[in-house]
Design a protein around this motif. Structure first.
Motif, short mmCIF file in Angstrom:
data_model
loop_
_atom_site.label_atom_id
_atom_site.label_comp_id
_atom_site.label_asym_id
_atom_site.label_seq_id
_atom_site.Cartn_x
_atom_site.Cartn_y
_atom_site.Cartn_z
N CYS A 91 45.49 47.56 -24.91
CA CYS A 91 44.18 46.95 -25.15
C CYS A 91 43.52 46.48 -23.85
O CYS A 91 42.40 45.96 -23.87
CB CYS A 91 44.31 45.77 -26.11
SG CYS A 91 44.98 46.23 -27.71
N PHE A 132 37.16 47.18 -31.02
CA PHE A 132 38.11 48.06 -30.32
C PHE A 132 37.48 49.43 -30.14
O PHE A 132 36.96 50.01 -31.11
CB PHE A 132 39.41 48.21 -31.12
CG PHE A 132 40.28 46.99 -31.08
CD1 PHE A 132 41.19 46.79 -30.05
CD2 PHE A 132 40.19 46.03 -32.08
CE1 PHE A 132 41.99 45.65 -30.02
CE2 PHE A 132 40.99 44.89 -32.05
CZ PHE A 132 41.89 44.71 -31.02
N LEU A 148 45.28 47.05 -35.41
CA LEU A 148 44.02 46.67 -34.74
C LEU A 148 43.10 45.88 -35.67
O LEU A 148 42.42 44.95 -35.25
CB LEU A 148 43.31 47.92 -34.21
CG LEU A 148 44.07 48.70 -33.13
CD1 LEU A 148 43.28 49.95 -32.72
CD2 LEU A 148 44.32 47.83 -31.91
#
Ligand code: NAD
Length: 293
Positions: A91, A132, A148
């Motif tokens: 990430c 994301f 996520l």
């Protein structure tokens, strides 16, 4: 999916890992800095003192680190330890070349991998409302979705390996340049005797409209959530904007794209950082441009 090993418990990683734990996923964290581990443990996270301890047998490994070098080092160490066919998600915001090298390491080890940089900052990490931007094969993106979505409100599958980072860098290039353009316009307006509120109202209803104007206005008292209202306390720190613009410049140089405004914006944020603005919100660049700092 088995245990999730979360590596990098800093400003972003700790609240993200906490959201996974709050969703009742089996998550253990590691950070190489003792202070970060202690802070994470004090907030209720299962924070351990060794990467090997949490990566061994893990079904998924999530990294939230400062740069590509760290991500590659951690993935090299964790890939042989994790479960067969484990899922690796990075990430962090890193160079696209490093992101693709990480995907290649995972592919060779038989693991699934996703580059999933975020937008939304520390507030978004705490609220679980991050966006994301994912680069991955369809199978890896599908496998990452249940993880996520516990940390974010919006997931975009941008394409194959590295294209999550590409989306992040292109977005922040627009943001970094737009903020400077907005700041220049308000600086000029002041010199011309045009009140800031009038420019705000006209531009918000006209073609000058942007997120930098209506949500994050660099002049105090015009947009309710703007860091300008708190003397430019970050928010999104200038040093992070500078990092992203430099990554965009590097990607432009390697791909042959012509991005002169990205380069100019990076220079201006670097100057603001050199004058002490690195830890302040990037919209504070208006103070330098208007001669107030
Ligand atoms: P941070 O510096 O607070 O956290 C990074 C953590 O990684 C640190 O605690 C550090 O000790 C740890 N670390 C470094 N090397 C390690 C290793 N080998 N093993 C284990 N831990 C290691 O940074 P942050 O603000 O949480 O940002 C993380 C990433 O997210 C960066 O890539 C940043 O660009 C990106 N990002 C940050 C923001 C933000 O607002 N802070 C917003 C969007 C994206």
């Amino acid at each position: 999916m088995g245990r999730i090993a979360f590596i990098g418990l800093g400003a972003m990683g700790a609240p993200m890992a906490r959201n996974l734990a709050a969703a009742k996923l089996d998550v253990a964290g590691f950070d190489s800095a003792e202070a970060a581990r202690e802070k994470a443990a004090a907030s209720g996270l299962d924070a351990r003192a060794s990467l090997a301890e949490i990566a061994t047998g893990a079904g998924a490994v999530v990294t939230m680190l400062q740069n590509g070098e760290q991500v590659l080092a951690v993935w090299r160490e964790a890939l042989p330890l994790a479960r067969e066919n484990a899922l690796f998600i990075d990430c962090s915001t890193i160079d696209i070349v490093d992101a693709r090298a990480a995907h290649e390491l995972a592919r060779k080890a038989g693991a699934l991998s996703v580059d999933a940089p975020v937008s939304g900052g520390v507030a978004g990490a705490e609220a679980g409302s991050l966006t994301f931007m994912c680069g991955a094969t369809g199978g890896a993106f599908a496998a990452a979705t249940p993880i996520l979505e516990k940390m974010g409100a919006r997931l975009f599958h941008c394409g194959g390996p590295g294209l999550g980072q590409a989306a992040k860098l292109c977005n922040n290039l627009m943001l970094g340049v737009a903020m400077i353009a907005t700041a220049e316009a308000f600086t000029l307006a002041e010199r011309l005797g045009l009140p800031a509120r009038t420019l705000f109202e006209v531009a918000a209803a006209s073609s000058g409209q942007s997120w930098s104007l209506t949500t994050y206005c660099p002049v105090a008292g015009l947009a309710p959530a703007s860091p300008a209202n708190k003397d430019y306390a970050a928010g999104f720190a200038t040093k992070l904007m500078l990092k992203d613009l430099r990554l965009a410049e590097s990607a432009a140089a390697k791909s042959g794209a012509v991005t002169p405004l990205c380069a100019a914006a990076a220079q201006l944020y670097a100057l603001y950082e050199a004058r002490g603005g690195g830890g302040r919100d990037f919209s504070g660049v208006i103070q330098m441009l208007s001669g107030k700092a």
